[in-house]
Design a protein around this motif. Structure first.
Motif, PDB file in Angstrom:
ATOM      1  N   SER A 162       0.837  -1.207   0.000  1.00 25.90           N
ATOM      2  CA  SER A 162       0.000   0.000   0.000  1.00 25.90           C
ATOM      3  C   SER A 162       0.870   1.254   0.000  1.00 25.90           C
ATOM      4  O   SER A 162       0.615   2.201  -0.761  1.00 25.90           O
ATOM      5  N   VAL A 163       1.886   1.256   0.876  1.00 22.14           N
ATOM      6  CA  VAL A 163       2.790   2.408   0.927  1.00 22.14           C
ATOM      7  C   VAL A 163       3.438   2.613  -0.448  1.00 22.14           C
ATOM      8  O   VAL A 163       3.475   3.721  -0.998  1.00 22.14           O
ATOM      9  N   ASN A 164       3.895   1.525  -1.012  1.00 21.70           N
ATOM     10  CA  ASN A 164       4.614   1.578  -2.286  1.00 21.70           C
ATOM     11  C   ASN A 164       3.737   2.081  -3.426  1.00 21.70           C
ATOM     12  O   ASN A 164       4.141   2.951  -4.213  1.00 21.70           O
ATOM     13  N   ILE A 165       2.535   1.561  -3.498  1.00 24.09           N
ATOM     14  CA  ILE A 165       1.654   1.946  -4.612  1.00 24.09           C
ATOM     15  C   ILE A 165       1.216   3.402  -4.471  1.00 24.09           C
ATOM     16  O   ILE A 165       1.167   4.143  -5.459  1.00 24.09           O
ATOM     17  N   LEU A 166       0.923   3.823  -3.224  1.00 26.16           N
ATOM     18  CA  LEU A 166       0.554   5.235  -3.036  1.00 26.16           C
ATOM     19  C   LEU A 166       1.696   6.159  -3.470  1.00 26.16           C
ATOM     20  O   LEU A 166       1.468   7.183  -4.130  1.00 26.16           O
ATOM     21  N   LEU A 167       2.908   5.782  -3.100  1.00 23.02           N
ATOM     22  CA  LEU A 167       4.057   6.606  -3.488  1.00 23.02           C
ATOM     23  C   LEU A 167       4.234   6.603  -5.003  1.00 23.02           C
ATOM     24  O   LEU A 167       4.577   7.622  -5.605  1.00 23.02           O
ATOM     25  N   THR A 168       3.995   5.449  -5.606  1.00 26.84           N
ATOM     26  CA  THR A 168       4.163   5.358  -7.061  1.00 26.84           C
ATOM     27  C   THR A 168       3.182   6.283  -7.774  1.00 26.84           C
ATOM     28  O   THR A 168       3.558   7.027  -8.687  1.00 26.84           O
ATOM     29  N   ILE A 169       1.930   6.232  -7.331  1.00 28.64           N
ATOM     30  CA  ILE A 169       0.930   7.096  -7.980  1.00 28.64           C
ATOM     31  C   ILE A 169       1.231   8.561  -7.669  1.00 28.64           C
ATOM     32  O   ILE A 169       1.090   9.431  -8.529  1.00 28.64           O
ATOM     33  N   GLY A 170       1.677   8.830  -6.453  1.00 24.38           N
ATOM     34  CA  GLY A 170       1.926  10.220  -6.071  1.00 24.38           C
ATOM     35  C   GLY A 170       3.179  10.814  -6.690  1.00 24.38           C
ATOM     36  O   GLY A 170       3.216  12.012  -6.981  1.00 24.38           O
ATOM     37  N   TYR A 171       4.202   9.966  -6.903  1.00 26.32           N
ATOM     38  CA  TYR A 171       5.528  10.515  -7.252  1.00 26.32           C
ATOM     39  C   TYR A 171       6.081  10.093  -8.590  1.00 26.32           C
ATOM     40  O   TYR A 171       7.000  10.737  -9.090  1.00 26.32           O
ATOM     41  N   TRP A 187      -6.980   5.032 -10.929  1.00 25.57           N
ATOM     42  CA  TRP A 187      -7.829   5.671  -9.904  1.00 25.57           C
ATOM     43  C   TRP A 187      -8.407   4.622  -8.958  1.00 25.57           C
ATOM     44  O   TRP A 187      -8.403   4.786  -7.735  1.00 25.57           O
ATOM     45  N   PHE A 188      -8.914   3.540  -9.549  1.00 26.36           N
ATOM     46  CA  PHE A 188      -9.511   2.509  -8.703  1.00 26.36           C
ATOM     47  C   PHE A 188      -8.453   1.816  -7.854  1.00 26.36           C
ATOM     48  O   PHE A 188      -8.737   1.369  -6.746  1.00 26.36           O
ATOM     49  N   VAL A 189      -7.241   1.721  -8.378  1.00 22.40           N
ATOM     50  CA  VAL A 189      -6.142   1.193  -7.562  1.00 22.40           C
ATOM     51  C   VAL A 189      -5.934   2.114  -6.356  1.00 22.40           C
ATOM     52  O   VAL A 189      -5.793   1.661  -5.217  1.00 22.40           O
ATOM     53  N   LEU A 190      -5.935   3.406  -6.627  1.00 23.63           N
ATOM     54  CA  LEU A 190      -5.745   4.372  -5.535  1.00 23.63           C
ATOM     55  C   LEU A 190      -6.840   4.218  -4.475  1.00 23.63           C
ATOM     56  O   LEU A 190      -6.556   4.180  -3.264  1.00 23.63           O
ATOM     57  N   PHE A 191      -8.095   4.118  -4.926  1.00 26.61           N
ATOM     58  CA  PHE A 191      -9.197   3.948  -3.964  1.00 26.61           C
ATOM     59  C   PHE A 191      -9.023   2.652  -3.168  1.00 26.61           C
ATOM     60  O   PHE A 191      -9.281   2.610  -1.956  1.00 26.61           O
ATOM     61  N   THR A 192      -8.598   1.615  -3.867  1.00 27.16           N
ATOM     62  CA  THR A 192      -8.398   0.322  -3.191  1.00 27.16           C
ATOM     63  C   THR A 192      -7.322   0.452  -2.117  1.00 27.16           C
ATOM     64  O   THR A 192      -7.481  -0.037  -0.988  1.00 27.16           O
ATOM     65  N   ILE A 193      -6.252   1.111  -2.487  1.00 28.13           N
ATOM     66  CA  ILE A 193      -5.129   1.242  -1.556  1.00 28.13           C
ATOM     67  C   ILE A 193      -5.538   2.056  -0.333  1.00 28.13           C
ATOM     68  O   ILE A 193      -5.136   1.760   0.796  1.00 28.13           O
ATOM     69  N   LEU A 194      -6.345   3.093  -0.542  1.00 31.50           N
ATOM     70  CA  LEU A 194      -6.781   3.905   0.594  1.00 31.50           C
ATOM     71  C   LEU A 194      -7.595   3.082   1.588  1.00 31.50           C
ATOM     72  O   LEU A 194      -7.660   3.398   2.770  1.00 31.50           O
ATOM     73  N   GLN A 195      -8.222   2.036   1.075  1.00 31.22           N
ATOM     74  CA  GLN A 195      -8.954   1.146   1.987  1.00 31.22           C
ATOM     75  C   GLN A 195      -8.031   0.107   2.612  1.00 31.22           C
ATOM     76  O   GLN A 195      -8.150  -0.214   3.792  1.00 31.22           O
ATOM     77  N   MET A 196      -7.114  -0.415   1.816  1.00 29.02           N
ATOM     78  CA  MET A 196      -6.158  -1.388   2.362  1.00 29.02           C
ATOM     79  C   MET A 196      -5.352  -0.766   3.499  1.00 29.02           C
ATOM     80  O   MET A 196      -5.109  -1.386   4.527  1.00 29.02           O
ATOM     81  N   LEU A 197      -4.948   0.454   3.282  1.00 27.54           N
ATOM     82  CA  LEU A 197      -3.995   1.115   4.177  1.00 27.54           C
ATOM     83  C   LEU A 197      -4.501   1.184   5.609  1.00 27.54           C
ATOM     84  O   LEU A 197      -3.735   0.994   6.555  1.00 27.54           O
ATOM     85  N   PHE A 198      -5.795   1.449   5.772  1.00 30.21           N
ATOM     86  CA  PHE A 198      -6.315   1.641   7.125  1.00 30.21           C
ATOM     87  C   PHE A 198      -7.163   0.470   7.624  1.00 30.21           C
ATOM     88  O   PHE A 198      -7.616   0.488   8.767  1.00 30.21           O
TER      89      PHE A 198
END
Lengths: 785, 89
Positions: A162-171, A187-198
């Motif tokens: 999750s950390v890695n994918i968020l950074l990839t999309i962000g950076y 986008w849907f990956v990002l939404f998925t990750i935001l749920q995985m993360l917490f």
């Protein structure tokens, strides 16, 4: 070492890891499917004895765990690794070694979880929800413990991912890929990750406490009924588990929806309808609400009516954005020139199955109807329509859609078409009859001969054969495609996404840069060059597996167990030393992309990574502290008076030491920013000494408790269990900080930091302050209140 | 970059908070009001640590939300858990 083997064991390349996830997910899916067929054979006729009750329970449990956590999500993660970076023009994932580590933790976690079948007493058998006390007192033995430790490895993998994918999309986006131009799947990956993360950290906290109950003898979930809180333990686990479990439903579903949004426009010949509305309702409604509906899984447990009502309303609300999304999908098909290719058929099939699964889910959001349906095959049918029907069909569509991209070859259309037809028929024959079994309890290994139950179960088993058999066609097609499929043109579907663009870019006015990882001719970073291999991720994951194997044996063979754990710790130390050495030599350092970084402008990538990690760690500690509070409030046994067990003076000294170490860590960071290496080493060394002093005093305090025998983790009371678990978890964080500090001091001694390069120290200072922050709660909770 | 004086000031505040918590404990240990007061002091200390020592104050809004969201989720979890059991109590 053989170059082929070396590549697949040590790769850090996102495409390789995507392929590894893909193959591993299918492997675990195969195991899960075999278990499912066993279950259906057992249930085909009443009073069948094909499986023993215990074997059936194990099959149910591991089928659920494997299919959801080692097949469905990882299949989506395969696409997240392979396709997502290409969609945004990233050179690779933001942290390639962490990516590889995540993969190996997933694989070894899966192997660890399934190993329990071969141990005395068998594997976990309390259901995929691992409800207590089914997962504690009723299922002793090393197998279930091993399964839960495997789950812990998986959660670590997911968190790293999750950390890695968020950074990839962000950076890591190429210039020109602004947020507005990010493809829908990403986008849907990002939404998925935001749920995985917490959500996953809550499961991690629960599993740590569960394993502690099983191995160390704590009683957080396990107090006997005679002490009055057995129901409390069960409800506590329910809350902790479902806080993760319900967002997990959307974690499984959303990547599939993302895939549909890629497939529909290509084969309908028109843009996706209401793109922005889909994004808005998913991001603004589904993601936040997914965290606020978990207790609808607990309507019949006796929780308060007010909570039932609140969660019922929230559950009803979350169905609305899904209605909007489905209507947008249907609108996208209106007046379109539809090409009924196999990816499109799977996408449409997924939508149809989701409509059935979604509507039946609305029934379950009513706590009145839930009383009737909960725990019956109606629920089984509902969630399989959502999680298998909608999610798997969409991802199958994704496999056929992206297979030409991943292999450079075309699949066999006849086989693929047969796969879809048989899957669709088989799925519905398997699961639709279960809606009529709304009076048949689930999770039972057999049943009496009852009209309707007999027929529906028999039909469902025939459906299982058809559905499982259809998947053989997928495997055959994959083999055919890789070995003998026709060479595919670069863009066989005429798709417009960046991932389909040949390796030389420039034709698209949307994107100004050439993504390095496109096409066959990889850039310096994206290829399979040996300098980007790393043996550390697999070593580290293997060391954790070995350590966990030792831990699960602790209850039975303490000396052997400790030796195995020691071996694991030595291997982990070696892997971490190598990891640090590679860092010190800047072996894996590469420049961040020049693309847009909003909203994370001016934040170094690694610092954001630390923020994301700490954010998820809040949930871990939050769940543990929530557990402590809950147990106190509901404990019928009087809690010891504050100060009667723990020495407040010792607690205050520990607090002052830790706070002072926080100050010296900040001063060390200041020195690093000023380029003053001498002071940096000095302050880091003081911080290390203070941190060590904290741990030594803490160890002395524990030694006193343990030798006196009056206050121990295995003492059988909640004050003991909660104290040792919470303080131990904090201590583990302090220990990890000491290891990081040793690495930083070593690097500083080699002049590894400068005025412009101090991210490591900065991240450590943040981490150490977080450790302080947690102690700020732990100290009063256990010493003063 | 945080000034040294600010860093020392925050450290002093945190140490003072810990001492105050112990003082409150000594005044009326085990009383619900004492527990609440200690909890408030601890929460304030945690906020100060996050804002200053972790540097959240200097980060942009997105990072602040990233950190705030799990705090809110934990609050929801705690409230739901603690209030979930009128029947059994």
């Amino acid at each position: 070492m053989d170059p082929w083997l070396k590549r697949w064991l040590f790769t850090t390349n996102h495409k390789d890891i995507g392929i590894l996830y893909f193959i591993s997910a299918l492997y675990f899916g195969f195991i899960g499917a075999i278990l499912a067929v066993f279950m259906r054979v057992q249930l085909a006729i009443p009073l069948n004895d094909f499986l023993s009750p215990s074997a059936y329970d194990q099959a149910v449990t591991l089928h659920g765990l494997i299919m959801i956590l080692w097949f469905l999500s990882p299949l989506a993660i395969a696409f997240m690794n392979y396709i997502m970076p290409l969609q945004i023009g990233a050179k690779d994932m933001a942290m390639p070694r962490l990516n590889a580590f995540g993969y190996w933790m997933f694989v070894f976690g899966g192997l660890t979880a399934t190993l329990g079948f071969f141990l005395p007493g068998g594997n976990a058998s309390g259901g995929w929800t691992t409800y207590v006390p089914l997962s504690t007192a009723y299922t002793p033995g090393p197998g279930p413990t091993l399964a839960f430790l495997g789950l812990i490895m998986l959660v670590v993998s997911i968190t790293m991912g999750s950390v890695n994918i968020l950074l990839t999309i962000g950076y890591m986006r190429a210039p020109g890929i602004t947020w507005r131009k990010i493809p829908m799947f990403t986008w849907f990956v990002l939404f998925t990750i935001l749920q995985m993360l917490f959500s996953f950290p809550s499961l991690l906290a629960g599993l740590v406490m569960l394993v502690s109950d099983r191995v160390l003898g704590t009683v957080i979930f396990s107090l006997p009924v005679s002490q009055g809180v057995a129901a409390g333990g069960a409800i506590l686990w329910d809350d902790i588990f479902w806080f993760f479990g319900h967002p997990e439903v959307y974690v499984v579903l959303l990547p599939g929806f993302g895939m549909i949004t890629e497939i529909l426009p290509v084969f309908s010949g028109r843009p996706l309808a209401e793109r922005n509305i889909i994004l808005a309702v998913t991001g603004a409604v589904i993601v936040p609400l997914s965290y606020l509906v978990w207790e609808h899984h607990m309507f019949i447990t006796g929780v308060s009516l007010t909570e039932d009502e609140a969660f019922s309303v929230a559950t009803l609300l979350i169905s609305l954005p899904f209605d909007v999304i489905i209507l947008a999908f249907v609108k996208s098909l209106g007046r379109a020139t539809i090409r009924l290719t196999v990816p499109m058929l799977f996408a449409i099939g997924s939508i149809i199955l989701f409509i059935i699964g979604g509507i039946t889910g609305v029934f379950l959001s009513s706590f009145v109807l839930d009383v009737v349906f909960r725990g019956t095959y109606f629920v089984v049918a509902h969630f399989h329509y959502v999680m298998v029907g909608a999610a798997i069909f969409a991802l199958f569509g994704g496999i056929y859609f992206y297979l030409p991209k991943m292999t450079g070859r075309l699949y066999h259309n006849g086989l693929a078409m047969s796969h879809f037809i048989l899957s669709f028929i088989g799925f519905n024959v398997l699961y639709f009859p279960m809606f009529f079994l709304y009076e048949m309890p689930r999770r039972i290994y057999t049943y009496q001969s009852i009209p309707l139950w007999n027929e529906m179960n028999f039909i469902a088993t025939i459906g299982a054969y058809i559905f499982a058999g259809a998947q053989i066609l997928l495997v055959l097609n994959l083999i055919y495609t890789v070995r003998g499929g026709k060479i595919s043109p670069p863009n066989p579907w005429g798709a417009t996404g960046l991932e389909w663009t040949p390796h030389v870019m420039g034709a698209s006015s949307d994107h100004a840069a050439v993504p390095a990882s496109h096409g066959e001719h990889e850039g310096a970073y994206g290829g399979h060059h040996e300098e980007h291999y790393s043996q550390r991720p697999i070593q580290l994951a293997l060391s954790i597996m070995v350590t966990f194997f030792g831990l699960c044996l602790f209850t039975y063979f303490q000396r052997s167990s400790l030796l195995i754990m020691l071996a694991g710790a030595i291997l982990a130390g070696y892997a971490l030393w190598g990891w640090g050495k590679d860092d010190t030599e800047n072996k894996f350092k590469f420049d961040e992309g020049p693309g847009e970084r909003w909203p994370f402008t001016n934040i170094p990538k690694l610092r954001l990574g630390m923020w994301i990690f700490l954010s998820s760690d809040i949930i871990v500690f939050g769940a543990v502290i929530a557990t402590d509070l809950y147990l106190r409030v509901n404990s019928p046994v009087a809690w010891p008076l504050p100060g009667s067990i723990h020495d407040v003076t010792v607690g205050l000294i520990l607090t002052i030491i830790l706070l002072t170490s926080g100050l010296t860590a900040v001063l060390g960071l200041q020195a690093a920013k000023q380029g003053n290496n001498t002071n940096l080493i000095r302050y880091l060394s003081i911080t290390f000494a203070l941190g060590s002093a904290f741990m030594i005093i803490k160890a002395g305090e524990w030694y006193g408790y343990l030798t006196s025998g009056t206050f121990t983790p295995w003492g059988g009371t909640l004050p003991e269990s909660t104290y040792f678990l919470t303080v131990g978890l904090h201590g583990a964080h302090v220990t990890a900080g000491l290891v990081i500090m040793a690495y930083l001091i070593n690097k500083a001694r080699k002049n590894g930091f400068s005025k412009t390069n101090f991210t490591g120290v900065e991240n450590f200072a943040m981490y150490w302050a977080f450790v302080d922050l947690v102690w700020v709660f732990v100290f009063p909770l256990f010493y003063l209140i | 970059m945080m000034k040294t004086s600010v860093a020392i000031g925050i450290w002093a505040y945190m140490v003072a908070s810990a001492v105050i918590e112990v003082g409150l404990f000594d005044v009326d240990k085990g009383a619900i009001n004492t527990d609440i007061a200690i909890g408030v002091v601890a929460a304030a200390g945690a906020a100060i640590t996050a804002l200053f020592s972790m540097g959240l104050r200097e980060e942009n809004t997105a990072v602040k939300y990233l950190f705030l969201i799990p705090v809110l989720l934990v609050a929801v979890l705690i409230i739901t858990l603690v209030l979930s059991f009128p029947l059994i109590q």
